[in-house]
Scaffold this motif. Structure first.
Motif, PDB file in Angstrom:
ATOM      1  N   PRO A 157       0.813  -1.218   0.000  1.00 20.81           N
ATOM      2  CA  PRO A 157       0.000   0.000   0.000  1.00 20.81           C
ATOM      3  C   PRO A 157       0.842   1.262   0.000  1.00 20.81           C
ATOM      4  N   VAL A 158       0.247   2.333  -0.492  1.00 21.76           N
ATOM      5  CA  VAL A 158       0.909   3.631  -0.511  1.00 21.76           C
ATOM      6  C   VAL A 158       0.594   4.356   0.798  1.00 21.76           C
ATOM      7  N   GLY A 159       1.522   5.184   1.261  1.00 22.22           N
ATOM      8  CA  GLY A 159       1.270   5.969   2.466  1.00 22.22           C
ATOM      9  C   GLY A 159       2.093   5.472   3.636  1.00 22.22           C
ATOM     10  N   PRO A 160       1.903   6.072   4.813  1.00 22.01           N
ATOM     11  CA  PRO A 160       2.665   5.698   6.001  1.00 22.01           C
ATOM     12  C   PRO A 160       2.500   4.217   6.329  1.00 22.01           C
ATOM     13  N   ALA A 161       3.598   3.557   6.655  1.00 24.75           N
ATOM     14  CA  ALA A 161       3.580   2.108   6.885  1.00 24.75           C
ATOM     15  C   ALA A 161       3.319   1.779   8.356  1.00 24.75           C
ATOM     16  N   TRP A 162       2.090   1.995   8.798  1.00 23.96           N
ATOM     17  CA  TRP A 162       1.701   1.605  10.147  1.00 23.96           C
ATOM     18  C   TRP A 162       1.581   0.082  10.230  1.00 23.96           C
ATOM     19  N   MET A 163       1.888  -0.480  11.383  1.00 21.74           N
ATOM     20  CA  MET A 163       1.715  -1.922  11.579  1.00 21.74           C
ATOM     21  C   MET A 163       0.232  -2.250  11.733  1.00 21.74           C
ATOM     22  N   PRO A 164      -0.275  -3.274  11.035  1.00 18.73           N
ATOM     23  CA  PRO A 164      -1.640  -3.745  11.302  1.00 18.73           C
ATOM     24  C   PRO A 164      -1.726  -4.272  12.735  1.00 18.73           C
ATOM     25  N   THR A 165      -2.897  -4.251  13.311  1.00 12.63           N
ATOM     26  CA  THR A 165      -3.058  -4.627  14.721  1.00 12.63           C
ATOM     27  C   THR A 165      -2.646  -6.070  15.004  1.00 12.63           C
ATOM     28  N   ARG A 166      -2.771  -6.947  14.002  1.00  8.43           N
ATOM     29  CA  ARG A 166      -2.444  -8.360  14.230  1.00  8.43           C
ATOM     30  C   ARG A 166      -1.050  -8.740  13.741  1.00  8.43           C
ATOM     31  N   MET A 167      -0.338  -7.796  13.208  1.00  7.97           N
ATOM     32  CA  MET A 167       1.021  -8.087  12.742  1.00  7.97           C
ATOM     33  C   MET A 167       1.950  -8.253  13.943  1.00  7.97           C
ATOM     34  N   VAL A 168       2.827  -9.239  13.903  1.00  6.37           N
ATOM     35  CA  VAL A 168       3.720  -9.520  15.017  1.00  6.37           C
ATOM     36  C   VAL A 168       4.973  -8.650  14.938  1.00  6.37           C
ATOM     37  N   GLY A 221       2.700   0.597  15.963  1.00  2.67           N
ATOM     38  CA  GLY A 221       4.070   0.382  15.520  1.00  2.67           C
ATOM     39  C   GLY A 221       4.205   0.747  14.051  1.00  2.67           C
ATOM     40  N   VAL A 222       5.394   0.585  13.502  1.00  7.72           N
ATOM     41  CA  VAL A 222       5.637   0.928  12.102  1.00  7.72           C
ATOM     42  C   VAL A 222       6.367  -0.200  11.391  1.00  7.72           C
ATOM     43  N   ILE A 223       6.268  -0.180  10.080  1.00  7.43           N
ATOM     44  CA  ILE A 223       6.924  -1.175   9.237  1.00  7.43           C
ATOM     45  C   ILE A 223       8.134  -0.542   8.563  1.00  7.43           C
ATOM     46  N   CYS A 224       9.186  -1.303   8.472  1.00  4.25           N
ATOM     47  CA  CYS A 224      10.401  -0.843   7.786  1.00  4.25           C
ATOM     48  C   CYS A 224      10.123  -0.802   6.283  1.00  4.25           C
ATOM     49  N   ARG A 225       9.759   0.381   5.805  1.00  2.00           N
ATOM     50  CA  ARG A 225       9.388   0.496   4.391  1.00  2.00           C
ATOM     51  C   ARG A 225       9.431   1.950   3.945  1.00  2.00           C
ATOM     52  N   ARG A 226       9.876   2.142   2.723  1.00  2.81           N
ATOM     53  CA  ARG A 226       9.831   3.450   2.095  1.00  2.81           C
ATOM     54  C   ARG A 226       9.486   3.298   0.623  1.00  2.81           C
ATOM     55  N   ARG A 227       8.486   4.035   0.169  1.00  5.19           N
ATOM     56  CA  ARG A 227       8.193   4.079  -1.260  1.00  5.19           C
ATOM     57  C   ARG A 227       8.870   5.319  -1.828  1.00  5.19           C
ATOM     58  N   ARG A 228       9.752   5.108  -2.784  1.00  8.98           N
ATOM     59  CA  ARG A 228      10.493   6.212  -3.372  1.00  8.98           C
ATOM     60  C   ARG A 228       9.664   6.930  -4.431  1.00  8.98           C
ATOM     61  N   SER A 229      10.185   8.061  -4.878  1.00  8.59           N
ATOM     62  CA  SER A 229       9.451   8.881  -5.841  1.00  8.59           C
ATOM     63  C   SER A 229       9.262   8.175  -7.180  1.00  8.59           C
ATOM     64  N   ASP A 230      10.128   7.174  -7.489  1.00 13.52           N
ATOM     65  CA  ASP A 230       9.984   6.444  -8.748  1.00 13.52           C
ATOM     66  C   ASP A 230       9.033   5.258  -8.631  1.00 13.52           C
ATOM     67  N   TRP A 248       7.856   7.888   6.838  1.00 17.62           N
ATOM     68  CA  TRP A 248       8.459   6.584   6.549  1.00 17.62           C
ATOM     69  C   TRP A 248       9.584   6.337   7.534  1.00 17.62           C
ATOM     70  N   TRP A 249       9.910   5.072   7.720  1.00 22.03           N
ATOM     71  CA  TRP A 249      10.992   4.684   8.620  1.00 22.03           C
ATOM     72  C   TRP A 249      11.593   3.378   8.121  1.00 22.03           C
ATOM     73  N   MET A 250      12.891   3.244   8.258  1.00 23.22           N
ATOM     74  CA  MET A 250      13.561   1.988   7.924  1.00 23.22           C
ATOM     75  C   MET A 250      14.678   1.724   8.925  1.00 23.22           C
ATOM     76  N   HIS A 251      15.063   0.442   9.051  1.00 23.12           N
ATOM     77  CA  HIS A 251      16.238   0.106   9.836  1.00 23.12           C
ATOM     78  C   HIS A 251      17.482   0.722   9.202  1.00 23.12           C
ATOM     79  N   GLU A 252      18.472   0.937  10.020  1.00 24.83           N
ATOM     80  CA  GLU A 252      19.752   1.455   9.528  1.00 24.83           C
ATOM     81  C   GLU A 252      20.319   0.552   8.438  1.00 24.83           C
ATOM     82  N   ARG A 253      20.241  -0.760   8.646  1.00 21.20           N
ATOM     83  CA  ARG A 253      20.830  -1.687   7.678  1.00 21.20           C
ATOM     84  C   ARG A 253      20.059  -1.742   6.372  1.00 21.20           C
ATOM     85  N   CYS A 254      18.856  -1.175   6.375  1.00 23.59           N
ATOM     86  CA  CYS A 254      18.043  -1.175   5.160  1.00 23.59           C
ATOM     87  C   CYS A 254      18.208   0.115   4.354  1.00 23.59           C
TER      88      CYS A 254
END
Length: 325
Positions: free
Chosen positions: A193-204, A218-227, A268-274
């Motif tokens: 999905p497009v937009g802020p990557a919020w964690m679904p309520t049942r996601m572990v 919570g949030v998901i490690c994800r970023r959608r780039r401009s392309d 958006w948010w991602m881990h450092e290693r990502c």
């Protein structure tokens, strides 16, 4: 006599606001004022804790207006604007600003994001004009972009990707077997999905292995780039773990529900290693430190371990430096 003249030309640290004196040369073009009036501003800010920020270099109005963003940055001011702010006026180079300075200068995260979008649009328009109006970047096929991400994954990431999409890794002996199956999954998997990557309520949560149990927990490690392409490992981190995870295991910097929510569609948010090249500057609004670059580019070569014995054996997820606010 020469020493006295130099002392008179040097700007006072207590000068508020920091106008560039007529007899002090611009740090870029070397010019001085042709009149007795200030001819620019000095990179300086006195912060609330009374500490001084900025490099102290003076910039004339001509350079402020004409220097390219690639050289000078996007933070500019004009004589009229600076004068109108009276004693509250200050300016610094973008490279001299901390994240809190950028937010304070533009008035908040949303205003900063808008200013950066405007600057990006101006750069894109200039690039299009210089290339005769041709647009170099072509639209990206989301499926092909997903396959490219899969091809760049390590064995651990491929297994995690398969698990997230409910695919079996049985009979996958070599990495090539995993990759072949993962590419099949990528061709059929629903688009993120497009937009802020919020964690679904049942996601572990990847750290505590518990679901957040509430909306926007919570949030998901994800970023959608401009392309249109996606980055990030796709793992979810609840805000409890984001706040309490040990620094040596999780990293220094976190985000909060309040901060993430305030950024709205830009969040958006991602881990450092990502992180990849350019992500640090987009996230923090400043150039990537060498220490951060060295750490993240070696991330795939390290064996990540959790301090939490309940999660022994799980890969460590780095984080980025905490945004100052």
């Amino acid at each position: 006599a020469p020493k006295r003249e130099a002392a008179e030309a040097a700007p006072s640290k207590d000068l508020v606001p920091a106008w560039l004196p007529p007899n002090l040369a611009c740090g870029l073009c070397g010019s001085v004022s042709q009149s007795r009036e200030p001819h620019g501003v000095i990179c300086r800010r006195r912060r609330k804790n009374n500490a001084l920020g900025g490099c102290g270099q003076g910039v004339c109005w001509a350079c402020m207006e004409t220097r390219p963003r690639s050289e000078f940055g996007m933070v500019r001011t004009t004589k009229d604007e600076f004068e109108s702010l009276e004693d509250d006026a200050w300016w610094m180079h973008e490279r001299c600003m901390e994240p809190a300075d950028l937010r304070g200068y533009f008035g908040g995260e949303k205003e900063l994001a808008k200013a950066r979008a405007v600057a990006d649009a101006v750069d894109a328009e200039a690039a299009a004009s210089s290339s005769g109006g041709k647009v170099a970047q072509k639209p990206v096929d989301p499926v092909e972009a997903a396959k490219e991400r899969v091809r760049a994954m390590s064995v651990k990431e491929l297994k995690a990707y398969m698990l997230r999409n409910g695919a079996s890794t049985e009979n996958c002996v070599e990495k090539s077997d995993l990759l072949a199956k993962a590419l099949e999954v990528a061709a059929k998997a629903p688009l993120e999905p497009v937009g802020p990557a919020w964690m679904p309520t049942r996601m572990v949560c990847r750290l505590c292995t518990k679901p957040p149990g509430k909306e926007q927990g919570g949030v998901i490690c994800r970023r959608r780039r401009s392309d249109g392409s996606l980055s990030g490992c796709g793992e979810g981190i609840c805000f409890r773990c984001m706040k309490k995870a040990p620094r040596d295991a999780f990293g220094q910097v976190r985000t909060t529900k309040e901060e993430f929510e305030s950024l709205e569609e830009e969040a958006w948010w991602m881990h450092e290693r990502c992180f990849a090249d350019g992500d640090y500057k987009d996230y923090f609004g400043e150039s990537e430190p060498e220490e951060f670059y060295n750490r993240r580019t070696k991330a795939d070569q390290q064996d990540w371990e959790w301090d939490d014995s309940a999660n022994k054996g799980r890969p460590q997820m780095g984080s980025i430096m905490r945004r100052q606010g």
